[in-house]
Structure formats: structure tokens, C-alpha cells
Design a protein around this motif. Sequence first.
Motif, mmCIF file in Angstrom:
data_model
loop_
_atom_site.group_PDB
_atom_site.id
_atom_site.type_symbol
_atom_site.label_atom_id
_atom_site.label_comp_id
_atom_site.label_asym_id
_atom_site.label_seq_id
_atom_site.Cartn_x
_atom_site.Cartn_y
_atom_site.Cartn_z
ATOM 1 N N ALA A 39 -20.516 5.041 11.380
ATOM 2 C CA ALA A 39 -20.387 5.273 9.947
ATOM 3 C C ALA A 39 -20.841 4.065 9.147
ATOM 4 C CB ALA A 39 -18.946 5.621 9.607
ATOM 5 N N ALA A 40 -20.417 2.902 9.505
ATOM 6 C CA ALA A 40 -20.646 1.795 8.578
ATOM 7 C C ALA A 40 -20.952 0.467 9.246
ATOM 8 C CB ALA A 40 -19.408 1.627 7.685
ATOM 9 N N GLY A 41 -21.189 0.465 10.525
ATOM 10 C CA GLY A 41 -21.381 -0.826 11.150
ATOM 11 C C GLY A 41 -20.033 -1.497 11.278
ATOM 12 N N GLU A 42 -19.984 -2.643 11.893
ATOM 13 C CA GLU A 42 -18.692 -3.247 12.139
ATOM 14 C C GLU A 42 -18.639 -4.639 11.535
ATOM 15 O OE1 GLU A 42 -15.635 -3.032 15.892
ATOM 16 O OE2 GLU A 42 -17.756 -3.321 16.255
ATOM 17 N N PRO A 43 -17.556 -4.974 10.847
ATOM 18 C CA PRO A 43 -17.459 -6.333 10.306
ATOM 19 C C PRO A 43 -17.354 -7.328 11.450
ATOM 20 C CG PRO A 43 -15.383 -5.201 10.084
ATOM 21 C CD PRO A 43 -16.359 -4.198 10.574
ATOM 22 N N GLU A 44 -17.841 -8.530 11.198
ATOM 23 C CA GLU A 44 -17.775 -9.555 12.232
ATOM 24 C C GLU A 44 -16.331 -9.937 12.514
ATOM 25 O OE1 GLU A 44 -20.232 -12.940 11.349
ATOM 26 O OE2 GLU A 44 -21.965 -11.637 11.058
ATOM 27 N N ASP A 45 -15.574 -10.028 11.454
ATOM 28 C CA ASP A 45 -14.201 -10.486 11.584
ATOM 29 C C ASP A 45 -13.296 -9.497 10.857
ATOM 30 O OD1 ASP A 45 -11.798 -11.739 11.576
ATOM 31 O OD2 ASP A 45 -12.595 -13.711 11.047
ATOM 32 N N LYS A 46 -12.446 -8.797 11.615
ATOM 33 C CA LYS A 46 -11.642 -7.742 11.004
ATOM 34 C C LYS A 46 -10.468 -8.267 10.196
ATOM 35 C CE LYS A 46 -13.010 -3.900 13.745
ATOM 36 N NZ LYS A 46 -12.754 -2.749 14.517
ATOM 37 N N THR A 47 -10.267 -9.587 10.232
ATOM 38 C CA THR A 47 -9.157 -10.136 9.469
ATOM 39 C C THR A 47 -9.612 -10.585 8.086
ATOM 40 O OG1 THR A 47 -9.582 -12.333 10.363
ATOM 41 C CG2 THR A 47 -7.999 -10.961 11.550
ATOM 42 N N LYS A 48 -10.943 -10.615 7.872
ATOM 43 C CA LYS A 48 -11.448 -11.104 6.591
ATOM 44 C C LYS A 48 -11.882 -9.945 5.695
ATOM 45 C CE LYS A 48 -12.865 -15.741 7.855
ATOM 46 N NZ LYS A 48 -13.939 -16.425 8.556
ATOM 47 N N ILE A 49 -12.125 -10.285 4.447
ATOM 48 C CA ILE A 49 -12.550 -9.272 3.482
ATOM 49 C C ILE A 49 -13.914 -8.727 3.859
ATOM 50 C CG2 ILE A 49 -13.320 -8.991 1.101
ATOM 51 C CD1 ILE A 49 -11.092 -10.704 0.186
ATOM 52 N N GLU A 148 -26.849 -10.812 4.345
ATOM 53 C CA GLU A 148 -25.533 -10.233 4.111
ATOM 54 C C GLU A 148 -24.529 -11.372 4.123
ATOM 55 O OE1 GLU A 148 -25.029 -7.051 7.059
ATOM 56 O OE2 GLU A 148 -27.153 -6.693 6.690
ATOM 57 N N SER A 149 -23.768 -11.490 3.043
ATOM 58 C CA SER A 149 -22.778 -12.561 2.960
ATOM 59 C C SER A 149 -21.652 -12.257 3.956
ATOM 60 C CB SER A 149 -22.225 -12.654 1.546
ATOM 61 O OG SER A 149 -21.209 -11.683 1.377
ATOM 62 N N PRO A 150 -20.822 -13.247 4.272
ATOM 63 C CA PRO A 150 -19.720 -13.001 5.218
ATOM 64 C C PRO A 150 -18.793 -11.869 4.753
ATOM 65 C CG PRO A 150 -20.003 -15.344 4.858
ATOM 66 C CD PRO A 150 -20.908 -14.660 3.888
ATOM 67 N N GLU A 151 -18.775 -11.595 3.436
ATOM 68 C CA GLU A 151 -17.923 -10.507 2.938
ATOM 69 C C GLU A 151 -18.627 -9.159 2.986
ATOM 70 O OE1 GLU A 151 -18.987 -13.040 1.112
ATOM 71 O OE2 GLU A 151 -17.359 -14.131 0.130
ATOM 72 N N GLY A 152 -19.858 -9.114 3.537
ATOM 73 C CA GLY A 152 -20.574 -7.843 3.659
ATOM 74 C C GLY A 152 -21.330 -7.462 2.404
ATOM 75 N N ILE A 153 -21.697 -8.427 1.593
ATOM 76 C CA ILE A 153 -22.463 -8.134 0.383
ATOM 77 C C ILE A 153 -23.880 -8.635 0.568
ATOM 78 C CG2 ILE A 153 -22.650 -8.560 -2.098
ATOM 79 C CD1 ILE A 153 -19.642 -8.953 -2.104
ATOM 80 N N THR A 154 -24.845 -7.780 0.239
ATOM 81 C CA THR A 154 -26.240 -8.147 0.399
ATOM 82 C C THR A 154 -26.697 -8.927 -0.826
ATOM 83 O OG1 THR A 154 -26.581 -6.185 1.724
ATOM 84 C CG2 THR A 154 -28.543 -7.251 0.858
ATOM 85 N N LEU A 155 -27.113 -10.158 -0.617
ATOM 86 C CA LEU A 155 -27.476 -11.046 -1.721
ATOM 87 C C LEU A 155 -28.917 -11.529 -1.579
ATOM 88 C CD1 LEU A 155 -24.240 -13.265 -1.810
ATOM 89 C CD2 LEU A 155 -24.812 -11.385 -3.367
ATOM 90 N N VAL A 156 -29.471 -12.022 -2.684
ATOM 91 C CA VAL A 156 -30.814 -12.600 -2.668
ATOM 92 C C VAL A 156 -30.723 -14.052 -3.132
ATOM 93 C CG1 VAL A 156 -33.164 -12.480 -3.571
ATOM 94 C CG2 VAL A 156 -31.866 -10.380 -3.221
ATOM 95 N N ASP A 157 -31.355 -14.937 -2.389
ATOM 96 C CA ASP A 157 -31.432 -16.346 -2.776
ATOM 97 C C ASP A 157 -32.698 -16.525 -3.603
ATOM 98 O OD1 ASP A 157 -31.696 -19.046 -2.982
ATOM 99 O OD2 ASP A 157 -31.501 -19.480 -0.839
ATOM 100 N N LYS A 158 -32.527 -16.595 -4.932
ATOM 101 C CA LYS A 158 -33.730 -16.601 -5.767
ATOM 102 C C LYS A 158 -34.461 -17.940 -5.738
ATOM 103 C CE LYS A 158 -32.175 -17.425 -10.526
ATOM 104 N NZ LYS A 158 -30.936 -18.023 -10.627
ATOM 105 N N GLU A 159 -33.812 -18.958 -5.193
ATOM 106 C CA GLU A 159 -34.504 -20.240 -5.028
ATOM 107 C C GLU A 159 -35.366 -20.265 -3.767
ATOM 108 O OE1 GLU A 159 -34.222 -22.476 -7.400
ATOM 109 O OE2 GLU A 159 -32.820 -21.128 -8.418
ATOM 110 N N ASN A 218 -11.435 -3.595 5.316
ATOM 111 C CA ASN A 218 -10.535 -4.016 6.391
ATOM 112 C C ASN A 218 -9.070 -3.886 5.991
ATOM 113 O OD1 ASN A 218 -12.376 -4.597 8.356
ATOM 114 N ND2 ASN A 218 -12.630 -6.734 7.742
ATOM 115 N N ASP A 219 -8.819 -3.696 4.688
ATOM 116 C CA ASP A 219 -7.453 -3.614 4.196
ATOM 117 C C ASP A 219 -6.959 -2.180 4.325
ATOM 118 O OD1 ASP A 219 -5.080 -3.682 2.892
ATOM 119 O OD2 ASP A 219 -5.885 -4.269 0.933
ATOM 120 N N LYS A 220 -6.127 -1.937 5.330
ATOM 121 C CA LYS A 220 -5.703 -0.560 5.611
ATOM 122 C C LYS A 220 -4.749 -0.020 4.547
ATOM 123 C CE LYS A 220 -8.044 -0.586 9.446
ATOM 124 N NZ LYS A 220 -9.470 -0.411 9.139
ATOM 125 N N GLU A 221 -4.195 -0.910 3.721
ATOM 126 C CA GLU A 221 -3.300 -0.470 2.653
ATOM 127 C C GLU A 221 -4.050 -0.366 1.323
ATOM 128 O OE1 GLU A 221 -0.133 0.054 3.719
ATOM 129 O OE2 GLU A 221 -0.909 -0.627 5.671
#
Lengths: 256, 152, 395
Positions: A39-49, A148-159, A218-221
Amino acid sequence: MGTKRMNASRRNFLKKSAALAGTILATSALAPFNAIIFAAGEPEDKTKIWYGIGIDIEKCIGCGMCAKACKSENNVPKEPFYYRSWVEQYTIKNDGSINVVSPNGGIDGFTQTVPEEELFKTFFVPKMCNHCAKSPCTQVCPVGATFESPEGITLVDKEYCIGCAYCIQACPYGCRYLHPVTKTADKCTLCYHRITKGLKPACVEVCPTGARIYGDLNDKEGELHKFLKEHNCQVLKPNLNTGSKLFYNGLSAEVR
Amino acid sequence: MPVQLKTLIPLFAVFIILFLIARHFLIPDSFGKYGHYRANSIDEIAALPINYAGKAVCIDCHDTEAELLASDAHAGLSCEVCHGPNAKHADDYEIKEYLIKQGTREFCGRCHSLNPARKIEVINQIDIKEHHPEKENCIDCHNPHAVWELKE
Amino acid sequence: MEHLYEILKHVDGFIYPNEIELQWGILIILYPYITGLVAGAFILASLERVFKIKVLRPTYHLALLTALAFLIVAGLPLVSHLGHPFRSYEILTTPQLGSAMAIFGFVYLWYLMVVLLLEIWFDYRYDLVIWSNESKGIKRRIYKILTLGVTDISPKALAWDKKLGYIITVIGIPSAFLLHGYVGFIFGSIKANPWWSTVLMPVIFLLSAMVSGIALVMFLYMVVSWIRKVKIDMACLDEIGKFLFMVLILDFTLESLDQVHRIYEAEESFEILHMLVTGKLTYTLFIFQGLMGTIIPLLTLGFFRMYLPKEKLRKPIYFLVSCLVLFGVFFMRWNVVIGGQLFSKSFLGFTSFKLGMVGLEGFWMALVWMIMPFLILSFILWLLPPWKKHSEETV
């Protein structure tokens, strides 16, 4: 007595090893079929955002405030060729024809010109970056300027972006554009500069009906988990296996 | 070894070494810290200025409006939906030039004009041309903070 | 930005709002086109050297030098189309290996430095030494530098030249395949774009590269011979024609297979691609690439296999065929690059493309890029004339 005891301990040993082997076998056999991976791929660390987005098409009223706020918040060029976020209006007529419009990305609002008696169904679809877990756009960047940032957000480095536009070709959702001033690729950051300050993304902040939510997968609540649990959600173009983390409730089959 | 290689091998070695030296100096410091990208760019993106202050900041000062808003149908709305992005006003109360006070038929119509794509359970809709044509703007009757407190 | 407002008026159906502008224009058409010419010309040269097709000898050096002249230019349109050309070094310092584009710098350098320059150097070293003794002034100095100080022309050293040159040519063949197959992969690996995303793309690119490179050498051999007022070796020309015919058949078959496969599988994108092919690409695909660039040369060359007309007639026909093939392959690149961006990834509409005249992405600029390799080739032919080589007679 002695032999009996030995037998018992041997039996125990056999039992334990069989159980252990069985568990290993079962987990190793099951692991590759974990549905969430598909469904969505897997986060590297399930304890982080690990951020995802939910959009409820049932609640969207097509006011276009999200698209408008996105441009104001992120200083996106005002010309009608550059959007980090936009809204589409789908109109399916009784004769089966599909008409889609997104005048100025929906920023100026919508009108429905098809008379009600000809309508089969009509609805709005807000679009934005899917923040894919297996992003086709970051895959093709030749220099590592989009990631992809550690939080799973795709970013662009414009520099660092060289402006080759390969990522724009690779995004199946049309979410990227070449910024006319910086000459680099540009896209939705899920308002990274806001969410890291504890604020909501601009599009979520201004949505009058609460059709947009974002949160930690990752936040089940959490709110997003609740949304996914309570609704039958779908992602766009699942056949491309992009690991999209933008989940739509009420997504109609016509939507591309 | 053939004479050709005695020249070519050192020549190529020099090229490669020069490239590696140049590469060493050309790679940005934070590159590769988290992944194949410049880690500092994350901080640069996070440090960008905001334009929308957020409802929590607005209602800190404007508590009477917030109370009124919470009492009626627009309770779920964020202030900046109608008033526009005002982080500047939140920083300095005197900066008011970006504050918008909307209330025209066109503006309210973005949400409330009839459109079959809008679910009636989600939003009340009217024909913005036919609805009380004797009045010019919606706010002539409706208080946007408490929409059903009608003015006469 | 006026042109974008103009395009906005010509949008057909629905496209995602960011899709109005085509990101890749004429410069990105030139890039695979020129790279293809390089790979094709090199492969023709190696036919003589590695596969010992001696009748192609008159074009061997010309083909090599052509490959070099075009390779020098190949990367420039690509770099100049970047938003930040001065950041292009990043592709060498921090290549992101997940990207098909990332190793372009290395593939390019490998092919230029290790394959082409070395092969030419080994081939010309003897002559460079002789010429540096014979000529005067600046030319003498250039030849001296080009020998890299290796002036040993004993039979033993010359034997090494041959041996090492041969090894480089053998390495060069897979390198040429790599160079152009890889360019095809840049397009073929984009799963978001159904017009590009086909496993056959690298193979099609490679075959059309060979077609265009062979045609280019054929064209240049005739032009250079006319300028030098020497007799064209018809046996050589016929042999090139034969190879052109063979590769054209393969190319045509695979490109047709690709289309047949698309039509038969008729996936989600079929309707929009059908509209694309029968609409915006009608002329460039069916007339320019198909009829003029493929069918007419194929029939002509095929007819020559059965009946060879007189030399007087054959020469202009070969000339025409090579021009047609070069024209056709250019439009093959056009159809891939432009065609793949004309339809929306929503599969619900089209944007439009009009080639401007001026500007970095305009027609005149493209023409400059296209003429430049010919100028470089003239210079290289002046500096290293294959017809003045001593090694031909002595070794």
C-alpha cells in the motif's frame, strides 16, 4: 524414572525447536506479503514521524481556498502554469462523457454549467504531491537534489537542483513544475516550514469543511489512522506502485 | 610494457586524481549525512517564513470574535480562510493592510453558490443571483462570525 | 511567458495544470539524435576493424573522426537546456545512481576519453610523428603535442599501436551499444509515461542510432569525395548500403513490434496514444519518420539487392536515401521526445508544442548545434586527413 525424565526433557527440547522453526518459517513466509508494504511502502523507523495525507472527496466543496492559500503561503508564481496544489471538477454526464476542468487550478472557484438533468455525477478532486514512499521523481534525480526527508516528505533542494526537469517527466501526477525564477524543480513540501513549527499545512488550515487532514502514519492513535480505518480509501494510479501516501476517501474510478 | 602505455597510464592517473581532488572540494559539507542529498537543505526549507499565522494565534487576541464564531455554523472555519494570510499582522498588530474583510456575493458564493458537485449535507447552498436580490452583499444580512444572527 | 498563455488557449481536453509547458524541447531532441549518430558511425567503423569487412576501408577513418566530431557536441545541447548549466558538474561529483541520467557524465567521458580518442590516437600516432617532422609552425607544434611525446616508431612500437588500437575497438563496440542503449533507457524507464515506458526503447534507440550513423557516414563519404574531387569507391558504398538495409529492417521490425504490442494490449493509455498518433503526430510519425525515413529507403535499398542500376544513377539515389534516413531518424527522436509530452498524464487531453525561431530553445539555436559538428569535422579532417596517412602505404 531417569530415562523417563530424559525423554520428557528431550520431548520438550523437540517441541521448543519445532515451535521456533515454525515461527521462523511462518514469519519469513509472511513478511514479503505484508499488505502495508504494497500500500504505501515502509517507513525506515516505525518509532518516528512518517507523514501521510488524507483527503475526503465527500466533504470537498470546491471552494478552491486550499489552492489559493498554497500559492500565498509558498510564494508560488501567480501565473496559471505553476501549482503545488489544485482542485479538479469532474463532470460525468448521462451519456457517459467525462469532462474535467481546473480553471486556474480552482483558485477562482468553480461553476457547474451542465444542466442538472444531464448530470450523471459530479464531484471535486483536490490534488497535491502524493509524497510517495517509492517516489518515481526522487528515483530519477541525477544529482540528489530531490529526496525523501526522514519524515517521508519529498523535498527539493533548490540550491542544488540543476533544472534538468527529469523529475517533472517522472511524476505520474503532474505535481512538479520548473520554477520560472529559480529555474529549479518545485513542488509541494506539505508546508514543511509550517509543520515543523507545529502549524498545519496552509491547505489544511484553510479548508472550511475539514476535507483535508494530514498526520503521522506511524501514530496508531492519530487522526490519519482513524480516517484510514473508518473510510475505504484509495490512492491515485495504484498500478504504478509509487507508494503514494495521499489517501482519498470516495475516489471515483474515473479519476486519473 | 609498450611505450604508449608508459605515457598513457600516468596521464589517465593524473586525470583521475585531479577529478577526485576536485570532487572532494565540490561536494557540499552536509551531503550524505542522512541520504544522498544535502542535509542542510532540510533546515533551509524548514526555516522559510510563514504567511498564514494559524487560528490559534488569531484567537489569542481576538477572543470575542472567536467566541462568537464558535457559537454558530462557521465554528469550524479558520480565521484566515476569509481574512487572508496574516502572519505579518500577528507579528505586528499595526500591520493591517493585508487584512481582508470579505462578504460579497461572489466571495461567499465560492462555498455557498449552488453546484451539484457540492453535497447538500456538507454545505448550505443558495442561488447567489436569486437569493434576496434587493440586498447587495451577503454581510448586509448575515454576520459572517455568526451566520444565523441576521441583521434586519 | 506570453507563449504559455498562447498554449493555454490551445489546450485540448483536460491536462494537469502544470503540464502546459513542455519541459523538453528541440535541444533534448538533438541530444539523442547526435549521440545516436556517434554510436552508429562508430559501429560502422568497427565493422571494418573488428569484423574485417575490408571493402569498408575507405570510410573507416572518416567514420571514426565523424564519431569524434559529433561526440564533442553531443553533451552541449543537454547542458545548455539545464536551468542551471553551471551546476552540471554535480552529475559527476554526486551522481545519484538510482537515476538513469546520473551516469551520463561517466558514460560520455568513458566513450570520449577511453574509446574514441584512444582509438584515433593509436591509429594516427605513426602519422603524427611523421607529420610533426614534416610540417612547420603552429601545425608542427600541434602534432608534437598530439603525439604526447611518444615518438618511438620502431616496428615493435607500431605493432603495439595496432594491437592496443584493436583492443580499444573491441571494447568500443559494447561501449557504443551502452552509450546509446542507455540514452534509450532514460526514456524507457519512465513508468509515468506510457509512450516512453517500453522495454524495447533502448533497443529501438540503438538500432535507429545505427541506421542514422551509417547514413551519416554514407552522406559524408560522398560529400567529402566530391569536395576532394576523387572517385567514390562504389563497392564500399554498396556495402554501406547493404548494412543500412539490414539495420533498417531490424529497426523497422522492432518499432513496428512495439506499436503492434501497444495496440494489441490496449492498456489504460491506449485511447490517448491512439489520438496522439492519429492527431498531433500524423505528419511527423507517418509521413516523415515512417514513409520518408523508413519505407522509401527500405524499398530502394531492397530493390538494389535485386538489381543494381548504373553507377551514375546509384550515386544520387544513395545520396538521397542517406538524407532521407537522417531526416527520418531526426523525426523519430522528435516523436519520442515531443510526442511523450504532448498528452497529459491524466490521459484526458493534450497540450501543444510550437517550435519557436529565436531563443536558446529555438530553431536557429538548434541549427547552430547541428552545424557545429560539421565544422569540427572539417577542422579534424584538415588536421588529420585520412587520405594523407602514411601508414596506409608503408605498414
